[in-house]
Design a protein around this motif. Structure first.
Motif, PDB file in Angstrom:
ATOM      1  N   LEU A   1       8.680   2.081  -5.317  1.00 58.72           N
ATOM      2  CA  LEU A   1       7.779   3.167  -5.679  1.00 58.72           C
ATOM      3  C   LEU A   1       6.385   2.940  -5.087  1.00 58.72           C
ATOM      4  O   LEU A   1       5.834   1.850  -5.178  1.00 58.72           O
ATOM      5  CB  LEU A   1       7.662   3.283  -7.201  1.00 58.72           C
ATOM      6  CG  LEU A   1       8.881   3.836  -7.952  1.00 58.72           C
ATOM      7  CD1 LEU A   1       8.654   3.730  -9.449  1.00 58.72           C
ATOM      8  CD2 LEU A   1       9.159   5.273  -7.549  1.00 58.72           C
TER       9      LEU A   1
ATOM     10  N   GLU B   1       4.170   6.143  -7.563  1.00 57.71           N
ATOM     11  CA  GLU B   1       5.213   6.721  -8.415  1.00 57.71           C
ATOM     12  C   GLU B   1       6.209   7.598  -7.666  1.00 57.71           C
ATOM     13  O   GLU B   1       6.914   8.406  -8.275  1.00 57.71           O
ATOM     14  CB  GLU B   1       4.583   7.536  -9.570  1.00 57.71           C
ATOM     15  CG  GLU B   1       3.585   6.772 -10.414  1.00 57.71           C
ATOM     16  CD  GLU B   1       4.202   5.512 -11.008  1.00 57.71           C
ATOM     17  OE1 GLU B   1       5.342   5.585 -11.488  1.00 57.71           O
ATOM     18  OE2 GLU B   1       3.539   4.461 -10.980  1.00 57.71           O
ATOM     19  N   ARG B   2       6.286   7.438  -6.350  1.00 62.08           N
ATOM     20  CA  ARG B   2       7.227   8.242  -5.555  1.00 62.08           C
ATOM     21  C   ARG B   2       7.947   7.357  -4.549  1.00 62.08           C
ATOM     22  O   ARG B   2       7.470   6.265  -4.211  1.00 62.08           O
ATOM     23  CB  ARG B   2       6.495   9.353  -4.789  1.00 62.08           C
ATOM     24  CG  ARG B   2       5.720  10.330  -5.660  1.00 62.08           C
ATOM     25  CD  ARG B   2       4.910  11.283  -4.784  1.00 62.08           C
ATOM     26  NE  ARG B   2       5.784  12.125  -3.979  1.00 62.08           N
ATOM     27  CZ  ARG B   2       6.216  13.327  -4.349  1.00 62.08           C
ATOM     28  NH1 ARG B   2       5.860  13.830  -5.519  1.00 62.08           N
ATOM     29  NH2 ARG B   2       6.985  14.041  -3.571  1.00 62.08           N
ATOM     30  N   LYS B   3       9.063   7.872  -4.036  1.00 63.45           N
ATOM     31  CA  LYS B   3       9.772   7.185  -2.964  1.00 63.45           C
ATOM     32  C   LYS B   3       9.948   8.064  -1.725  1.00 63.45           C
ATOM     33  O   LYS B   3      10.365   7.562  -0.677  1.00 63.45           O
ATOM     34  CB  LYS B   3      11.157   6.725  -3.446  1.00 63.45           C
ATOM     35  CG  LYS B   3      11.129   5.466  -4.305  1.00 63.45           C
ATOM     36  CD  LYS B   3      12.537   4.923  -4.503  1.00 63.45           C
ATOM     37  CE  LYS B   3      12.513   3.577  -5.187  1.00 63.45           C
ATOM     38  NZ  LYS B   3      13.877   2.989  -5.314  1.00 63.45           N
TER      39      LYS B   3
ATOM     40  N   GLU C   1      -2.556  15.159  -8.048  1.00 65.26           N
ATOM     41  CA  GLU C   1      -2.075  14.062  -7.215  1.00 65.26           C
ATOM     42  C   GLU C   1      -3.019  13.837  -6.038  1.00 65.26           C
ATOM     43  O   GLU C   1      -3.628  14.792  -5.539  1.00 65.26           O
ATOM     44  CB  GLU C   1      -0.668  14.361  -6.671  1.00 65.26           C
ATOM     45  CG  GLU C   1       0.421  14.309  -7.718  1.00 65.26           C
ATOM     46  CD  GLU C   1       1.803  14.428  -7.085  1.00 65.26           C
ATOM     47  OE1 GLU C   1       2.754  13.948  -7.707  1.00 65.26           O
ATOM     48  OE2 GLU C   1       1.920  15.011  -5.981  1.00 65.26           O
TER      49      GLU C   1
END
Length: 208
Positions: free
Chosen positions: A125, A128-130, A155
């Protein structure tokens, strides 16, 4: 900039994103062969297409790849694959250039195509993202910074992704990218033609 130019000119700049399983085994076999004849490996992929297809993406160190180059690579790797026999079934060998919307596998790729749209995935991550999609606004020896597309409210517009976190990355096809790729290919071919002319001039002077 000098660091990235040296990377691109080196015979062996390590790939950041590499294969696994049988694809890695084949890549390890053929990569030294490609380098010996003036090419660098981009990607190896064995797929079920047309029965079974082994796709090898490669390019010259200057980024060009002609139909004749594809044939040269095919002729060079075929004997190695025949001897090592890593695939236990009949397959079709397909050698190609990376294409305009190319996989990005080396640090110098990200620097070379800075300013263009990229989609990538990470193994861990990041913010908080991939999965990310955005324009490459910076690339250094440690990672890249993207100006993201479609950012949700609250964001950050920019995200910095370490190279060590990348698991997959590819340019997104745009009109701007097509123009830049065609321009780069033209310049590389002109450079190669000029070098050939210089070699012929030297040969002529030696004969005299």
């Amino acid at each position: 900039m000098a660091d990235f130019e040296q990377m691109a000119d080196k015979a062996r700049e390590e790939r950041l994103i590499v294969e696994t399983g049988i694809d890695k085994k084949i890549a390890d076999m053929i990569e030294p062969v490609l380098e010996d004849i003036g090419f660098k490996l981009v990607r190896v992929r064995l797929s079920g297409q047309n029965g079974l297809t082994l796709q090898i993406m490669a390019e010259r160190f200057d980024g060009t790849m002609t139909v004749e180059d594809c044939e040269e690579v095919s002729q060079a790797v075929s004997p190695v694959l025949d001897v090592e026999d890593p695939i236990d079934r009949a397959y079709h060998l397909e050698v190609s250039s990376p294409g305009i919307d190319r996989p990005m596998v080396r640090k110098s790729d990200f620097y070379r195509w800075k300013g263009h749209l990229l989609k990538c995935e990470t193994s861990v991550l990041v913010n908080e993202r991939k999965r990310f999609r955005g324009r490459i606004v910076e690339a250094d020896v440690d990672g890249i910074t993207l100006l993201r597309d479609g950012v949700a409210y609250g964001e950050p517009a920019e995200v910095t992704i370490p190279f060590t976190a990348l698991s997959d990355a590819k340019l997104v096809l745009t009109d701007e990218l097509i123009r830049e790729a065609l321009r780069a290919d033209k310049l590389a071919k002109q450079k190669a033609a000029n070098e050939n002319d210089d070699e012929e001039d030297v040969a002529d002077s030696d004969d005299n």
